[in-house]
Write a protein that holds these residues in place. Structure first.
Motif, PDB file in Angstrom:
ATOM      1  N   PRO A 174       2.392 -13.900   7.968  1.00 18.42           N
ATOM      2  CA  PRO A 174       3.824 -14.082   8.220  1.00 18.42           C
ATOM      3  C   PRO A 174       4.621 -12.793   8.368  1.00 18.42           C
ATOM      4  O   PRO A 174       5.550 -12.734   9.179  1.00 18.42           O
ATOM      5  CB  PRO A 174       4.298 -14.880   6.993  1.00 18.42           C
ATOM      6  N   TYR A 175       4.290 -11.746   7.584  1.00 16.23           N
ATOM      7  CA  TYR A 175       5.152 -10.557   7.609  1.00 16.23           C
ATOM      8  C   TYR A 175       4.334  -9.300   7.353  1.00 16.23           C
ATOM      9  O   TYR A 175       3.533  -9.249   6.407  1.00 16.23           O
ATOM     10  CB  TYR A 175       6.245 -10.673   6.548  1.00 16.23           C
ATOM     11  N   VAL A 176       4.542  -8.298   8.197  1.00 18.75           N
ATOM     12  CA  VAL A 176       3.953  -6.959   8.039  1.00 18.75           C
ATOM     13  C   VAL A 176       5.055  -5.952   8.327  1.00 18.75           C
ATOM     14  O   VAL A 176       5.838  -6.125   9.273  1.00 18.75           O
ATOM     15  CB  VAL A 176       2.779  -6.722   9.019  1.00 18.75           C
ATOM     16  N   ALA A 177       5.141  -4.906   7.521  1.00 18.87           N
ATOM     17  CA  ALA A 177       6.152  -3.880   7.771  1.00 18.87           C
ATOM     18  C   ALA A 177       5.647  -2.530   7.280  1.00 18.87           C
ATOM     19  O   ALA A 177       4.775  -2.446   6.414  1.00 18.87           O
ATOM     20  CB  ALA A 177       7.473  -4.229   7.075  1.00 18.87           C
ATOM     21  N   THR A 178       6.203  -1.474   7.857  1.00 23.99           N
ATOM     22  CA  THR A 178       5.951  -0.117   7.381  1.00 23.99           C
ATOM     23  C   THR A 178       7.276   0.497   6.956  1.00 23.99           C
ATOM     24  O   THR A 178       8.350   0.097   7.429  1.00 23.99           O
ATOM     25  CB  THR A 178       5.299   0.762   8.464  1.00 23.99           C
ATOM     26  N   ALA A 179       7.195   1.475   6.066  1.00 24.33           N
ATOM     27  CA  ALA A 179       8.397   2.139   5.557  1.00 24.33           C
ATOM     28  C   ALA A 179       7.987   3.500   5.019  1.00 24.33           C
ATOM     29  O   ALA A 179       6.794   3.805   4.876  1.00 24.33           O
ATOM     30  CB  ALA A 179       9.065   1.303   4.462  1.00 24.33           C
ATOM     31  N   THR A 180       8.968   4.334   4.714  1.00 21.94           N
ATOM     32  CA  THR A 180       8.708   5.630   4.095  1.00 21.94           C
ATOM     33  C   THR A 180       9.735   5.870   2.995  1.00 21.94           C
ATOM     34  O   THR A 180      10.789   5.221   2.953  1.00 21.94           O
ATOM     35  CB  THR A 180       8.803   6.803   5.101  1.00 21.94           C
ATOM     36  N   CYS A 238       0.855  -1.194   0.000  1.00 20.14           N
ATOM     37  CA  CYS A 238       0.000   0.000   0.000  1.00 20.14           C
ATOM     38  C   CYS A 238       0.885   1.235   0.000  1.00 20.14           C
ATOM     39  O   CYS A 238       1.736   1.404   0.874  1.00 20.14           O
ATOM     40  CB  CYS A 238      -0.908   0.025   1.225  1.00 20.14           C
ATOM     41  N   TYR A 239       0.683   2.103  -0.993  1.00 21.57           N
ATOM     42  CA  TYR A 239       1.381   3.386  -1.052  1.00 21.57           C
ATOM     43  C   TYR A 239       0.431   4.435  -0.472  1.00 21.57           C
ATOM     44  O   TYR A 239      -0.530   4.857  -1.118  1.00 21.57           O
ATOM     45  CB  TYR A 239       1.779   3.712  -2.492  1.00 21.57           C
ATOM     46  N   ASP A 240       0.692   4.830   0.747  1.00 20.84           N
ATOM     47  CA  ASP A 240      -0.233   5.647   1.529  1.00 20.84           C
ATOM     48  C   ASP A 240       0.086   7.138   1.368  1.00 20.84           C
ATOM     49  O   ASP A 240       1.060   7.631   1.920  1.00 20.84           O
ATOM     50  CB  ASP A 240      -0.130   5.233   3.006  1.00 20.84           C
ATOM     51  N   ASN A 241      -0.754   7.849   0.601  1.00 21.86           N
ATOM     52  CA  ASN A 241      -0.607   9.307   0.524  1.00 21.86           C
ATOM     53  C   ASN A 241      -1.774  10.028   1.198  1.00 21.86           C
ATOM     54  O   ASN A 241      -1.960  11.226   1.018  1.00 21.86           O
ATOM     55  CB  ASN A 241      -0.431   9.779  -0.928  1.00 21.86           C
ATOM     56  N   GLY A 242      -2.530   9.282   1.979  1.00 23.23           N
ATOM     57  CA  GLY A 242      -3.509   9.898   2.863  1.00 23.23           C
ATOM     58  C   GLY A 242      -4.732  10.487   2.204  1.00 23.23           C
ATOM     59  O   GLY A 242      -5.301  11.451   2.726  1.00 23.23           O
ATOM     60  N   GLY A 243      -5.167   9.931   1.089  1.00 27.04           N
ATOM     61  CA  GLY A 243      -6.388  10.442   0.473  1.00 27.04           C
ATOM     62  C   GLY A 243      -6.582   9.908  -0.932  1.00 27.04           C
ATOM     63  O   GLY A 243      -5.716   9.224  -1.486  1.00 27.04           O
ATOM     64  N   LYS A 254      -8.526   4.241  10.080  1.00 31.58           N
ATOM     65  CA  LYS A 254      -8.068   2.936  10.544  1.00 31.58           C
ATOM     66  C   LYS A 254      -6.586   2.753  10.242  1.00 31.58           C
ATOM     67  O   LYS A 254      -6.046   3.389   9.338  1.00 31.58           O
ATOM     68  CB  LYS A 254      -8.879   1.810   9.885  1.00 31.58           C
ATOM     69  N   SER A 255      -5.947   1.887  11.009  1.00 36.28           N
ATOM     70  CA  SER A 255      -4.540   1.550  10.790  1.00 36.28           C
ATOM     71  C   SER A 255      -4.465   0.195  10.108  1.00 36.28           C
ATOM     72  O   SER A 255      -4.681  -0.844  10.755  1.00 36.28           O
ATOM     73  CB  SER A 255      -3.770   1.521  12.112  1.00 36.28           C
ATOM     74  N   LEU A 256      -4.173   0.191   8.805  1.00 33.63           N
ATOM     75  CA  LEU A 256      -4.107  -1.079   8.085  1.00 33.63           C
ATOM     76  C   LEU A 256      -2.959  -1.968   8.562  1.00 33.63           C
ATOM     77  O   LEU A 256      -3.117  -3.190   8.620  1.00 33.63           O
ATOM     78  CB  LEU A 256      -4.014  -0.816   6.583  1.00 33.63           C
ATOM     79  N   PRO A 257      -1.773  -1.411   8.902  1.00 33.52           N
ATOM     80  CA  PRO A 257      -0.727  -2.300   9.424  1.00 33.52           C
ATOM     81  C   PRO A 257      -1.177  -3.074  10.658  1.00 33.52           C
ATOM     82  O   PRO A 257      -0.871  -4.269  10.795  1.00 33.52           O
ATOM     83  CB  PRO A 257       0.427  -1.344   9.741  1.00 33.52           C
ATOM     84  N   LEU A 258      -1.906  -2.422  11.573  1.00 37.15           N
ATOM     85  CA  LEU A 258      -2.378  -3.130  12.762  1.00 37.15           C
ATOM     86  C   LEU A 258      -3.448  -4.150  12.410  1.00 37.15           C
ATOM     87  O   LEU A 258      -3.507  -5.237  13.011  1.00 37.15           O
ATOM     88  CB  LEU A 258      -2.917  -2.121  13.785  1.00 37.15           C
ATOM     89  N   ILE A 259      -4.302  -3.839  11.443  1.00 36.02           N
ATOM     90  CA  ILE A 259      -5.306  -4.801  10.992  1.00 36.02           C
ATOM     91  C   ILE A 259      -4.621  -6.017  10.369  1.00 36.02           C
ATOM     92  O   ILE A 259      -5.019  -7.167  10.612  1.00 36.02           O
ATOM     93  CB  ILE A 259      -6.269  -4.139   9.989  1.00 36.02           C
ATOM     94  N   ALA A 260      -3.593  -5.763   9.572  1.00 37.72           N
ATOM     95  CA  ALA A 260      -2.849  -6.877   8.972  1.00 37.72           C
ATOM     96  C   ALA A 260      -2.208  -7.747  10.056  1.00 37.72           C
ATOM     97  O   ALA A 260      -2.242  -8.985   9.979  1.00 37.72           O
ATOM     98  CB  ALA A 260      -1.785  -6.340   8.017  1.00 37.72           C
ATOM     99  N   MET A 261      -1.626  -7.107  11.067  1.00 35.70           N
ATOM    100  CA  MET A 261      -1.025  -7.868  12.159  1.00 35.70           C
ATOM    101  C   MET A 261      -2.045  -8.721  12.893  1.00 35.70           C
ATOM    102  O   MET A 261      -1.740  -9.835  13.329  1.00 35.70           O
ATOM    103  CB  MET A 261      -0.341  -6.913  13.135  1.00 35.70           C
ATOM    104  N   LEU A 302       3.104  -4.646   3.127  1.00 34.03           N
ATOM    105  CA  LEU A 302       4.069  -3.556   3.273  1.00 34.03           C
ATOM    106  C   LEU A 302       3.330  -2.237   3.082  1.00 34.03           C
ATOM    107  O   LEU A 302       2.703  -2.014   2.043  1.00 34.03           O
ATOM    108  CB  LEU A 302       5.189  -3.703   2.239  1.00 34.03           C
ATOM    109  N   HIS A 303       3.379  -1.377   4.069  1.00 34.88           N
ATOM    110  CA  HIS A 303       2.658  -0.097   4.069  1.00 34.88           C
ATOM    111  C   HIS A 303       3.689   1.024   3.994  1.00 34.88           C
ATOM    112  O   HIS A 303       4.486   1.207   4.914  1.00 34.88           O
ATOM    113  CB  HIS A 303       1.831   0.023   5.352  1.00 34.88           C
ATOM    114  N   VAL A 304       3.673   1.773   2.888  1.00 31.41           N
ATOM    115  CA  VAL A 304       4.717   2.771   2.622  1.00 31.41           C
ATOM    116  C   VAL A 304       4.106   4.171   2.621  1.00 31.41           C
ATOM    117  O   VAL A 304       3.162   4.454   1.865  1.00 31.41           O
ATOM    118  CB  VAL A 304       5.390   2.507   1.263  1.00 31.41           C
ATOM    119  N   LEU A 305       4.643   5.059   3.453  1.00 25.16           N
ATOM    120  CA  LEU A 305       4.198   6.451   3.481  1.00 25.16           C
ATOM    121  C   LEU A 305       4.824   7.204   2.313  1.00 25.16           C
ATOM    122  O   LEU A 305       6.048   7.268   2.188  1.00 25.16           O
ATOM    123  CB  LEU A 305       4.589   7.115   4.799  1.00 25.16           C
ATOM    124  N   VAL A 306       3.968   7.784   1.459  1.00 22.58           N
ATOM    125  CA  VAL A 306       4.437   8.450   0.243  1.00 22.58           C
ATOM    126  C   VAL A 306       3.783   9.830   0.143  1.00 22.58           C
ATOM    127  O   VAL A 306       2.681   9.970  -0.372  1.00 22.58           O
ATOM    128  CB  VAL A 306       4.141   7.600  -1.015  1.00 22.58           C
TER     129      VAL A 306
END
Length: 337
Positions: free
Chosen positions: A207-213, A154-159, A195-202, A236-240
């Motif tokens: 097997p694997y969840v991560a966040t990055a920017t 997920c490329y998260d640009n907040g909208g 909502k927080s998708l990384p926490l929902i995924a967890m 993988l949830h990436v802040l963009v």
């Protein structure tokens, strides 16, 4: 498992990937044989964090899989600016799905490859926060529950930036969008929603969840590579940052993403089987006002009558992230330091 830290010797240089490192330690983008998964010719806005994040993530996956990858892309900014018919900027096997079914399509591709005995070909689903956090959530949860062998990014640009900067389930509190205008006693996006998708995924214990920017591209490359070491569902949830929707200068994308982590607004971590196994510590913590003020979507919180009450509520959210994830490095200087 935590990332192995790499010492950089070319202090002050702009060399991509530090070419003094051994080839296996250098960044994917420093490799002359990199895939250039998302190539030149796309129509992304200047300073687009999503275009940067997608190229780095998919090039890292291509290296990790020996160029054996298929990408399934949800409708959204990334799809629209990269494939204006009849052109494409993609140099990898790439499929376009509807707005909300990219996880299901990716699951189908993985199942077809397995049926044909081509288990060495890996599948990546990807989309923005609108197509992931909102419209595609049911399909994504099903993919997680079945533990399908797909990495979803997920490329998260907040909208919903592609359709005019409307609010999504990932829009931060108090941010102004065309559907959450800066009016009334609580201007911008309502507190308590989203909502927080990384926490929902967890919570699915995949097997694997991560966040990055995009402020730490080596970390993004590492996590894309690490994800491919697992079988089953991975997220993988990436802040963009989006200069258009966030109303920032195009040359501020990396700075804004870095401030998101340094304030605690966006925690960067890894989790395996539902448990956090690694956290990127904050070495110099900043107050949330340093992150908010450069962004036009928060302009209503500053100016002649600053909304210190709203800023304090956002600061409390960052403080909670710091406590929940243990983000502060023991060597961290205080926000006043």
């Amino acid at each position: 498992m935590t990332q192995q830290r790499v010492r950089f010797y070319q202090i002050g240089s702009y060399a991509a990937g530090n070419r003094l490192l051994d080839p296996d330690q250098g960044s994917v983008q420093a490799d002359a044989q990199r895939t250039n998964s998302l190539n030149s010719g796309h129509r992304a806005c200047q300073g687009c964090g999503e275009a940067l994040g997608a190229r780095y993530a998919l090039d890292a996956v291509m290296r990790a899989t020996g160029n054996q990858m298929v990408a399934v892309n949800a409708t959204g900014c990334l799809e629209v600016f990269s494939t204006p018919y009849p052109e494409t900027a993609w140099q990898v096997p790439w499929l376009h799905s509807l707005f909300g079914n990219a996880p299901a399509v990716a699951t189908g591709v993985a199942a077809a490859l397995k049926a044909k005995g081509r288990t060495g070909v890996r599948v990546v689903g990807q989309g923005g926060d609108g197509g992931t956090v909102d419209i595609g959530l049911a399909c994504l949860s099903g993919m997680f529950e079945r533990n399908d062998d797909v990495l979803y990014i997920c490329y998260d640009n907040g909208g919903y930036m592609n359709t005019g900067v409307q609010r999504s389930g990932a829009t931060p509190h108090a941010a102004a969008t065309t559907t959450t205008p800066a009016v009334g006693p609580e201007p911008g996006n309502n507190f308590g929603q989203g909502k927080s998708l990384p926490l929902i995924a967890m919570a699915h214990r995949i097997p694997y969840v991560a966040t990055a920017t995009v402020a730490d591209l080596r970390d993004l490359e590492y996590k894309a590579k690490r994800a491919m070491e697992f079988r089953g569902a991975r997220y993988l949830h990436v802040l963009v940052p989006c200069p258009l929707g966030w109303r920032t200068a195009s040359n501020q994308t990396i700075q804004i993403a870095r401030l998101a982590t340094e304030t605690g607004i966006f925690p960067v971590f890894e989790a395996e089987d539902g448990e956090v196994v690694g956290v990127s510590k904050i070495r110099r913590r900043r107050p949330v006002s340093d992150y908010l003020e450069p962004q036009g979507r928060y302009a209503h919180l500053f100016g002649a009558a600053p909304r210190e009450d709203v800023i304090a509520r956002i600061q409390a959210e960052a403080d909670r992230n710091v406590r929940s994830f243990g983000l502060v490095d023991p060597r961290c200087r205080s926000m006043e330091g």
